[in-house]
Design a protein around this motif. Structure first.
Motif, PDB file in Angstrom:
ATOM      1  N   TYR A  76       0.686  -1.478   0.211  1.00 27.24           N
ATOM      2  CA  TYR A  76       0.312   0.307   0.268  1.00 27.24           C
ATOM      3  C   TYR A  76       0.850   1.625   0.161  1.00 27.24           C
ATOM      4  N   SER A  77       2.266   1.472  -0.173  1.00 28.26           N
ATOM      5  CA  SER A  77       3.006   2.397  -0.388  1.00 28.26           C
ATOM      6  C   SER A  77       3.252   2.943  -1.839  1.00 28.26           C
ATOM      7  N   ARG A  90       6.014  -6.610  -0.322  1.00 27.46           N
ATOM      8  CA  ARG A  90       5.606  -7.700  -0.051  1.00 27.46           C
ATOM      9  C   ARG A  90       6.003  -9.025  -0.960  1.00 27.46           C
ATOM     10  N   LYS A  91       7.134  -9.641  -0.843  1.00 30.90           N
ATOM     11  CA  LYS A  91       7.295 -10.742  -1.448  1.00 30.90           C
ATOM     12  C   LYS A  91       8.021 -12.142  -0.193  1.00 30.90           C
ATOM     13  N   ASP A  92       6.600 -12.769   0.326  1.00 30.15           N
ATOM     14  CA  ASP A  92       6.219 -13.968   0.981  1.00 30.15           C
ATOM     15  C   ASP A  92       5.877 -12.608   1.932  1.00 30.15           C
ATOM     16  N   THR A  93       7.476 -13.125   2.891  1.00 29.98           N
ATOM     17  CA  THR A  93       7.671 -12.677   4.303  1.00 29.98           C
ATOM     18  C   THR A  93       8.734 -11.891   4.236  1.00 29.98           C
ATOM     19  N   ALA A 121       3.565 -10.366   9.977  1.00 28.95           N
ATOM     20  CA  ALA A 121       3.276 -11.038   9.792  1.00 28.95           C
ATOM     21  C   ALA A 121       1.604 -11.344  10.075  1.00 28.95           C
ATOM     22  N   ARG A 122       1.144 -10.372  10.373  1.00 31.09           N
ATOM     23  CA  ARG A 122      -0.325 -10.087  11.086  1.00 31.09           C
ATOM     24  C   ARG A 122      -1.311  -9.561  10.302  1.00 31.09           C
ATOM     25  N   THR A 123      -2.242  -8.944  10.362  1.00 31.60           N
ATOM     26  CA  THR A 123      -2.975  -8.653   9.683  1.00 31.60           C
ATOM     27  C   THR A 123      -2.433  -7.756   8.540  1.00 31.60           C
ATOM     28  N   TYR A 124      -3.224  -7.539   7.448  1.00 33.32           N
ATOM     29  CA  TYR A 124      -2.543  -6.516   6.593  1.00 33.32           C
ATOM     30  C   TYR A 124      -1.081  -6.573   6.706  1.00 33.32           C
ATOM     31  N   PRO A 125      -0.550  -7.623   5.544  1.00 32.34           N
ATOM     32  CA  PRO A 125       1.172  -7.707   6.168  1.00 32.34           C
ATOM     33  C   PRO A 125       1.757  -6.217   4.740  1.00 32.34           C
ATOM     34  N   GLU A 126       0.630  -6.155   3.879  1.00 29.28           N
ATOM     35  CA  GLU A 126       1.329  -5.896   2.707  1.00 29.28           C
ATOM     36  C   GLU A 126       1.779  -4.640   3.207  1.00 29.28           C
ATOM     37  N   LYS A 153      -2.325  -2.492  16.395  1.00 26.47           N
ATOM     38  CA  LYS A 153      -2.518  -3.284  15.631  1.00 26.47           C
ATOM     39  C   LYS A 153      -2.802  -4.074  14.910  1.00 26.47           C
ATOM     40  N   TRP A 154      -2.207  -3.097  13.582  1.00 24.74           N
ATOM     41  CA  TRP A 154      -2.338  -3.237  11.914  1.00 24.74           C
ATOM     42  C   TRP A 154      -1.304  -3.357  11.725  1.00 24.74           C
ATOM     43  N   GLY A 155       0.058  -3.082  12.537  1.00 26.98           N
ATOM     44  CA  GLY A 155       1.994  -2.910  12.672  1.00 26.98           C
ATOM     45  C   GLY A 155       2.241  -1.507  11.840  1.00 26.98           C
TER      46      GLY A 155
END
Length: 415
Positions: free
Chosen positions: A60-61, A75-78, A102-107, A154-156
């Motif tokens: 989302y950047s 983000r590619k994989d982790t 690593a959690r909700t909305y990891p993009e 919560k969302w990183g």
């Protein structure tokens, strides 16, 4: 004599020791881009598509354009990666700079900050990194979130780091410190603030100057902090969470502060009111000027054009309207439905509004009396919500949607 002429030419052309900076939401992080002589209307189907990049990584950047090169994170994989492309779409390099959330909305949500051919980033898990913009070499990385016991919300982590002189600033949140300053050259700690408690927020910081005092305006889940960038002293703080009286989003401060003429506008969604603060003449305190419950902008930012501020507001996480507010009084000038809420930027006296659900992107006149739509088209490429903020560089409109990035021509045909 020739040497003197050369030096004077460089000085007056602005090229001597240039401190060119490309960053989140353009100059001063205001959402106002400096490009001129842009199209005042678009043909049906939108402006000319110059380039489409695919498989840039989920995110989302926003992209940034620096020295005729496109830089974007994903983000590619982790893993979080930053990539460089030329204007023909060829990838110059791709570099891993940390672990994705690593959690909700990891993009990926960090927009690159680039100065003097160096890229400054923070990963979804709080690793601050520096990458060479020419070669893609990872110069240094620091696990700032672990080292300084940071506490994400919560969302990183959604921060795009601010820089000044030899320093990179990162908001940790947590009980050890609220903000740290790291050296640009090695990532070593220069200072850390005392902690005011609370987790970090989602907003990126901005640097302002008042009465010779340079302040970093940073947000945690609880407070707006004004920090002396020279030594990390917290000059003043303003409690924001006292206004978070809704049922959701408590502590979710989401947007970069807007600063103009000693006034600071703070906006976030979830029925939190917009808050206007007046900065004292010496920069060492603030007072509340007004609040506006209509202008609870979610994650799309806002722009000040003339005496008015434009953006969208929050009805719920999937709906919202477009709104204009008087900068000086806080009066709502209009609130109207146009598809959905979303990001907004401005250039050459026009607004660029993108709704986040289906991707319609509009060219709008900054009319305080109504949402005056001039042209619009729909972004068909990419997947997921349209949360990425568009950007304008060198007469080009950059629109990111998931793993796709589109570049459109905004220059008038006479150029």
């Amino acid at each position: 004599m020739r040497l003197i002429i050369l030096i004077l030419t460089c000085i007056f052309s602005g090229n001597l020791f240039s401190q060119e900076l490309a960053e989140w939401r353009g100059p001063n992080r205001s959402g106002i881009y400096s490009d001129q002589n842009l199209l005042k209307s678009w043909p049906e189907g939108g402006p000319q598509l110059l380039l489409e990049l695919k498989e840039i990584g989920n995110g989302y950047s926003s992209p940034v354009f620096y020295k005729n090169t496109i830089f974007v994170t994903g983000r590619k994989d982790t893993l979080d990666v930053v990539s460089s492309y030329n204007l023909k779409g060829k990838k110059n390099w791709e570099t891993v700079y940390g672990l994705a959330w690593a959690r909700t909305y990891p993009e990926t949500r960090c927009t690159p900050t680039i100065e003097n051919n160096l890229i400054y980033l923070v990963s979804g898990m709080g690793e601050v990194a520096c990458v060479d913009a020419v070669s893609g070499k990872l110069i240094w990385t620091v696990d700032a979130n672990s080292n300084y016991k940071g506490e994400p919300h919560k969302w990183g982590i959604s921060e795009s780091v601010a820089v000044s002189d030899n320093v990179v600033f990162y908001v940790t949140g947590g009980e050890e410190t609220s903000v740290v300053a790291l050296s640009k050259t090695e990532g070593k700690l220069i200072w850390k603030t005392r902690s005011l408690g609370g987790t970090r927020a989602y907003a990126s910081s901005v640097i302002i100057e008042k009465a010779g005092l340079k302040l970093l305006l940073a947000q945690t889940a609880k407070d707006l902090l004004a920090i002396n960038i020279e030594n990390g002293d917290i000059i003043w703080s303003f409690n924001l969470v006292q206004y978070h009286t809704g049922q959701s989003g408590i502590g979710a401060n989401t947007n970069t502060p807007l600063y103009y003429n000693s006034e600071i506008l703070i906006i976030s969604g979830y029925d939190h009111p917009a808050i206007m603060l007046s900065l004292a003449a010496d920069g060492r305190s603030v007072t509340l000027k007004w609040t506006n419950p209509d202008f609870d902008n979610h994650i799309g930012g806002a722009v000040k054009v003339g005496n008015y501020v434009f953006g969208s507001n929050w009805t719920n996480n999937t709906n919202g309207n477009w709104i204009c507010v008087d900068w000086n009084s806080g009066k709502t000038m209009y609130e109207t439905k146009w598809f959905n809420k979303g990001p907004i930027i401005s250039a050459d006296g026009m607004l660029y509004c993108q709704e986040e659900k289906s991707g319609h992107l509009a060219l709008v006149k900054p009319n305080p009396e109504k949402f005056e739509l001039v042209s619009s088209f729909k972004i068909e490429k990419g997947t997921g919500p349209h949360w990425s903020h568009p950007a304008i560089f060198d007469g080009k409109l950059f629109v990111r949607h998931g793993e796709s990035l589109m570049v459109y021509n905004l220059k008038k045909s006479s150029e």
